[in-house]
Scaffold this motif. Structure first.
Motif, short mmCIF file in Angstrom:
data_model
loop_
_atom_site.label_atom_id
_atom_site.label_comp_id
_atom_site.label_asym_id
_atom_site.label_seq_id
_atom_site.Cartn_x
_atom_site.Cartn_y
_atom_site.Cartn_z
N HIS A 143 10.24 5.70 31.85
CA HIS A 143 10.85 4.41 31.50
C HIS A 143 12.28 4.58 30.98
O HIS A 143 12.92 3.60 30.63
CB HIS A 143 10.01 3.71 30.44
N ILE A 144 12.75 5.83 30.89
CA ILE A 144 14.05 6.11 30.28
C ILE A 144 15.13 6.44 31.32
O ILE A 144 16.30 6.11 31.14
CB ILE A 144 13.92 7.28 29.27
N TYR A 145 14.76 7.07 32.42
CA TYR A 145 15.73 7.57 33.39
C TYR A 145 16.07 6.57 34.50
O TYR A 145 16.66 6.95 35.51
CB TYR A 145 15.23 8.88 34.00
N SER A 146 15.70 5.30 34.31
CA SER A 146 15.91 4.34 35.40
C SER A 146 17.38 4.18 35.78
O SER A 146 17.71 4.00 36.95
CB SER A 146 15.29 2.99 35.04
N SER A 147 18.29 4.24 34.80
CA SER A 147 19.71 4.10 35.12
C SER A 147 20.23 5.28 35.91
O SER A 147 21.03 5.14 36.83
CB SER A 147 20.53 3.94 33.84
N SER A 148 19.75 6.47 35.56
CA SER A 148 20.20 7.67 36.26
C SER A 148 19.70 7.68 37.70
O SER A 148 20.43 8.03 38.63
CB SER A 148 19.71 8.92 35.52
N ILE A 149 18.45 7.27 37.90
CA ILE A 149 17.89 7.22 39.26
C ILE A 149 18.54 6.09 40.05
O ILE A 149 18.97 6.27 41.20
CB ILE A 149 16.37 7.02 39.21
N GLY A 150 18.65 4.91 39.45
CA GLY A 150 19.19 3.76 40.15
C GLY A 150 20.66 3.86 40.48
O GLY A 150 21.17 3.13 41.33
N ALA A 151 21.35 4.79 39.83
CA ALA A 151 22.81 4.89 40.01
C ALA A 151 23.22 5.27 41.41
O ALA A 151 24.30 4.87 41.88
CB ALA A 151 23.38 5.90 39.01
N ILE A 152 22.39 6.04 42.12
CA ILE A 152 22.82 6.48 43.45
C ILE A 152 22.25 5.59 44.55
O ILE A 152 22.50 5.83 45.73
CB ILE A 152 22.45 7.96 43.70
N LEU A 153 21.49 4.56 44.14
CA LEU A 153 20.91 3.63 45.12
C LEU A 153 21.88 2.48 45.38
O LEU A 153 22.71 2.15 44.54
CB LEU A 153 19.59 3.09 44.58
N PRO A 154 21.77 1.84 46.55
CA PRO A 154 22.60 0.66 46.80
C PRO A 154 22.31 -0.42 45.77
O PRO A 154 21.15 -0.64 45.40
CB PRO A 154 22.16 0.21 48.20
N ASN A 155 23.34 -1.08 45.28
CA ASN A 155 23.14 -2.14 44.31
C ASN A 155 22.46 -3.33 44.96
O ASN A 155 22.73 -3.67 46.11
CB ASN A 155 24.48 -2.59 43.71
#
Length: 310
Positions: free
Chosen positions: A289-301
């Motif tokens: 539940h903590i790393y969502s920003s790091s994972i989501g950062a390389i995905l298309p917005n």
């Protein structure tokens, strides 16, 4: 393509090395860095933290090969401004409204001192549309570029944590793209709340709180607004963030159930593959539940976005 994803949180840095493969995202490396006393990391003066910056360079080199770097900034460190209209408006109109916001909030600066990312929003119930401008001080980006220069990789993307969280949710739970879904990110003193409808953001809020006892009242007030003006019904709310505790999760689940909603702890590694050792896999399970920003950062917005100046 492999990417170093670096999330500069308020008092901690979260790092992952991710690879886009034909079978989805692959996690090659994961780590984090904390300031000694968990005091806020000032991005305007990040060179004043040599222990942190040196450790970040070490981790970048230890993580292995990468083609580029994706940077995520904490929502709290940027100015978010609602702008009426559509992201396809004339750029001169958008610039005029952004300049007005900058003049009001930063009278000593000009628009040239900032990078602006525009995010398009879905229509409200009344048919009106809004977009939001993330106004980022360029000094943050220059300082981050400077400290990462020894790594020798280009910065391919700049993210805001709240929107990177949204990307992670819809990647890991693709069935939610056809529904209205909420995401609550719990920070030390505030909650970032986003509602998405059919894969586009429609509501954004930042709510400050002093104690966990306030959570139920906050959720009741927010979802009364949401279900009156934005969407008829939200089936599921995902909860994430470094300050999400078992107590907050329990309180949140109970209050959301009153709205006939299901509260779920976000698993940002749900659709991620890895060959990491069991110790790292266990760490991922604890911190899903903590790393969502790091994972989501390389995905298309999600939805449409436009970098107004970078």
């Amino acid at each position: 393509m492999k990417v170093h994803s670096i999330h500069f949180d308020i008092d901690q840095i979260f790092f992952t090395n991710l690879e886009n493969t034909p079978n989805g995202l692959f996690l090659n490396y994961i780590n984090s860095i904390s300031s000694n006393d968990l005091s806020p990391i000032d991005l305007e003066n990040i060179n004043n933290y040599p222990q942190i910056t040196d450790e970040l360079i070490r981790i970048c080199l230890e993580a292995g090969d990468a083609d580029s770097i994706a940077i995520t900034l904490p929502t709290e460190s940027v100015l978010l401004s609602y702008i009426p209209g559509d992201i396809n408006m004339e750029s001169s109109q958008i610039k005029q409204m952004i300049e007005l916001e900058i003049n009001n909030s930063f009278p000593e600066n000009s628009i040239d001192d900032f990078t602006i990312i525009l995010y398009d929003f879905a229509e409200k119930m009344d048919g009106n549309k809004m977009m939001i401008a993330a106004i980022i001080p360029n000094i943050f980006l220059r300082n981050i570029n400077n400290i990462l220069a020894p790594v020798g990789l280009p910065i391919s993307k700049i993210n805001i944590s709240q929107f990177a969280n949204n990307n992670s949710l819809l990647y890991n739970y693709p069935e939610q793209k056809e529904k209205a879904v909420a995401l609550l990110n719990f920070e030390k003193e505030y909650i970032d709340l986003t509602v998405m409808k059919y894969g586009k953001p429609i509501y954004l809020s930042k709510i400050y709180y002093d104690s966990t006892e306030e959570i139920a009242t906050i959720l009741e007030d927010e979802f009364n607004i949401i279900m009156t003006n934005y969407v008829d019904y939200v089936e599921t709310a995902f909860l994430c963030g470094k300050y999400l505790t078992a107590d907050i999760l329990q309180r949140g689940e109970a209050k959301l159930a009153e709205f006939l909603m299901t509260g779920v702890r976000l698993n940002t590694f749900k659709m991620i593959r890895t060959n990491l050792e069991q110790r790292e896999k266990d760490y991922c399970a604890r911190t899903a539940h903590i790393y969502s920003s790091s994972i989501g950062a390389i995905l298309p917005n999600i939805g449409n976005e436009s970098v107004f100046k970078y």
